[in-house]
Design a protein around this motif. Structure first.
Motif, short mmCIF file in Angstrom:
data_model
loop_
_atom_site.label_atom_id
_atom_site.label_comp_id
_atom_site.label_asym_id
_atom_site.label_seq_id
_atom_site.Cartn_x
_atom_site.Cartn_y
_atom_site.Cartn_z
N ASP A 72 0.83 -1.21 0.00
CA ASP A 72 0.00 0.00 0.00
C ASP A 72 0.86 1.26 0.00
O ASP A 72 0.49 2.28 -0.60
N TRP A 73 2.03 1.20 0.65
CA TRP A 73 2.94 2.35 0.63
C TRP A 73 3.43 2.59 -0.80
O TRP A 73 3.50 3.72 -1.27
N TYR A 74 3.75 1.52 -1.51
CA TYR A 74 4.19 1.67 -2.90
C TYR A 74 3.04 2.15 -3.79
O TYR A 74 3.26 2.88 -4.75
N CYS A 75 1.81 1.72 -3.47
CA CYS A 75 0.65 2.23 -4.24
C CYS A 75 0.52 3.74 -4.07
O CYS A 75 0.26 4.47 -5.02
N TRP A 76 0.73 4.21 -2.84
CA TRP A 76 0.69 5.66 -2.58
C TRP A 76 1.77 6.37 -3.41
O TRP A 76 1.51 7.39 -4.05
N ARG A 77 2.98 5.79 -3.44
CA ARG A 77 4.05 6.43 -4.22
C ARG A 77 3.75 6.37 -5.72
O ARG A 77 4.04 7.30 -6.46
N ARG A 78 3.16 5.25 -6.15
CA ARG A 78 2.78 5.14 -7.58
C ARG A 78 1.80 6.24 -7.96
O ARG A 78 1.94 6.85 -9.02
N HIS A 114 12.50 9.99 -16.55
CA HIS A 114 13.45 10.18 -17.66
C HIS A 114 12.86 9.64 -18.96
O HIS A 114 12.94 10.29 -20.01
N GLN A 115 12.27 8.46 -18.88
CA GLN A 115 11.70 7.84 -20.09
C GLN A 115 10.55 8.71 -20.61
O GLN A 115 10.43 8.91 -21.82
N ARG A 116 9.73 9.23 -19.69
CA ARG A 116 8.60 10.06 -20.14
C ARG A 116 9.08 11.36 -20.77
O ARG A 116 8.38 11.98 -21.57
N ALA A 117 10.29 11.79 -20.43
CA ALA A 117 10.85 13.01 -21.04
C ALA A 117 11.56 12.71 -22.36
O ALA A 117 12.08 13.62 -22.99
N GLY A 118 11.63 11.44 -22.73
CA GLY A 118 12.22 11.11 -24.03
C GLY A 118 13.58 10.45 -23.98
O GLY A 118 14.17 10.19 -25.03
N SER A 119 14.11 10.16 -22.79
CA SER A 119 15.40 9.46 -22.72
C SER A 119 15.20 7.99 -23.07
O SER A 119 14.26 7.35 -22.59
N ALA A 120 16.10 7.48 -23.89
CA ALA A 120 16.01 6.07 -24.31
C ALA A 120 17.10 5.28 -23.60
O ALA A 120 18.10 5.85 -23.14
N ASP A 121 16.93 3.98 -23.53
CA ASP A 121 17.96 3.07 -22.98
C ASP A 121 18.42 3.48 -21.58
O ASP A 121 19.61 3.43 -21.28
N VAL A 122 17.49 3.91 -20.76
CA VAL A 122 17.85 4.31 -19.40
C VAL A 122 18.22 3.05 -18.59
O VAL A 122 17.50 2.05 -18.64
N ILE A 123 19.34 3.11 -17.91
CA ILE A 123 19.75 1.98 -17.07
C ILE A 123 19.09 2.16 -15.70
O ILE A 123 19.45 3.07 -14.94
N GLU A 124 18.11 1.31 -15.42
CA GLU A 124 17.35 1.42 -14.17
C GLU A 124 18.07 0.63 -13.08
O GLU A 124 17.90 -0.57 -12.97
N PHE A 125 18.86 1.34 -12.29
CA PHE A 125 19.72 0.69 -11.30
C PHE A 125 18.91 0.09 -10.15
O PHE A 125 19.29 -0.92 -9.59
N HIS A 126 17.81 0.75 -9.80
CA HIS A 126 16.99 0.29 -8.67
C HIS A 126 15.61 -0.17 -9.11
O HIS A 126 14.66 -0.15 -8.33
N GLY A 127 15.49 -0.56 -10.40
CA GLY A 127 14.22 -1.09 -10.89
C GLY A 127 13.23 -0.01 -11.25
O GLY A 127 13.60 1.15 -11.49
N SER A 128 11.95 -0.40 -11.30
CA SER A 128 10.89 0.53 -11.70
C SER A 128 9.65 0.27 -10.87
O SER A 128 9.19 -0.88 -10.75
N ILE A 129 9.08 1.33 -10.36
CA ILE A 129 7.87 1.22 -9.55
C ILE A 129 6.66 0.92 -10.44
O ILE A 129 5.60 0.50 -9.96
N GLU A 130 6.84 1.10 -11.74
CA GLU A 130 5.72 0.88 -12.67
C GLU A 130 5.49 -0.60 -12.95
O GLU A 130 4.46 -0.98 -13.48
N ARG A 131 6.49 -1.43 -12.64
CA ARG A 131 6.35 -2.88 -12.91
C ARG A 131 6.16 -3.64 -11.60
O ARG A 131 6.54 -3.17 -10.53
#
Ligand code: OAD
Length: 254
Positions: A72-78, A114-131
């Motif tokens: 639920d904390w991550y849902c709030w951050r999402r 970063h991706q939403r601003a148009g950066s490609a091939d971003v290296i996600e060091f700590h993962g993604s909250i969207e997945r």
């Protein structure tokens, strides 16, 4: 007439170094998203870790103890991130990468800005909250409806889903780790943006880049453990300095 230098004019020597270099490694942290309204972690009054205990929210043990609280904390951050927009710093980095195609962007942020601003091939060091992925079988889980009423079951094994982020005590995704350190080892410019440079292994990228002879540049309104050894410290925000750097590069090619 000499134009008046603005507050965010890139110093001449740094401008020359930035224009000459092709291989840039940029590491961003929570401060890069601060101007988008996403809270940082370690700032005394406003940082998430000033208000919440990371041991209760961002470790595998915390999830085992109370999966609903963590989920639920991550849902709030999402939700917070979903309403945030990329800021001028995110857009400037995407622009800089067009001028410096060998630039590699590593982010500790899980917000996807970063991706939403148009950066490609971003290296996600700590993962993604969207997945999401399964806590038990670790398979990615796309398309599972999520809500803040505890973690849904994994469609594959029935285990509990968790956000696909790196928690304290967990390993960095191997492909991200390898790509980031390989880029650090051959970087000509290392740009640390909006990170407290306190969390390893990400903070170690600067050491590898420095050993490789890179020019070390930091953008941050407050000093960090990196500041003393950086070649250039640009005191201020990412949303102010990154557009200034982009303009410097554009002017140099026009
Ligand atoms: P921190 O919260 O540790 O540091 C944020 C940095 O951003 C601080 O040094 C601020 O001074 C700076 N800052 C604030 N506003 C800024 C602005 N507008 N422009 C530029 N800089 C600004 O965040 P991180 O360094 O990203 O990990 O933290 C690293 C990791 O620790 C995070 O990925 C997260 C956290 O715990 C995990 O959750 C595993």
């Amino acid at each position: 007439m000499t134009p008046t230098a603005s507050l965010h004019d890139v110093p001449e020597r740094l401008a020359a170094e930035l224009c000459a270099a092709d291989r840039w490694l940029v590491l961003t942290g929570a401060g890069a998203s601060a101007d988008s309204g996403v809270p940082t972690f370690r700032e005394a009054q406003t940082g998430l870790w000033a208000r919440y205990d990371p041991q209760q929210l961002a470790t595998p043990g915390a999830f085992v103890d109370d999966p609903r609280l963590v989920w639920d904390w991550y849902c709030w951050r999402r939700e917070l991130i979903a309403t945030a927009q990329p800021n001028a710093g995110h857009f400037a980095l995407a622009e800089i990468a067009k001028l410096k195609p060998e630039l590699r962007l590593v982010t500790q942020n899980v917000d996807g800005l970063h991706q939403r601003a148009g950066s490609a091939d971003v290296i996600e060091f700590h993962g993604s909250i969207e997945r999401n992925r399964c806590f038990d079988c670790e398979r990615p889980a796309a398309g599972v409806p999520v809500s803040s009423s505890g973690p849904p079951p994994c469609p594959e094994c029935g285990g509990l889903l968790r956000p696909d982020v790196v928690w304290f005590g967990e390993a960095i995704p191997p492909a991200a780790l390898e790509a980031a350190f390989a880029a650090a080892a051959k970087a000509e410019v290392y740009l640390s943006v909006g990170t407290s440079a306190a969390v390893y292994p990400a903070a170690g990228l600067a050491e590898v880049a420095a050993a490789a002879g890179a020019t070390i540049v930091e953008i941050n309104p407050t000093p960090t453990p990196l500041s003393a050894s950086a070649d250039h410290v640009l005191e201020g925000t990412a949303a102010a300095w990154l557009p200034a750097i982009a303009s410097t590069l554009v002017e140099a090619v026009s």
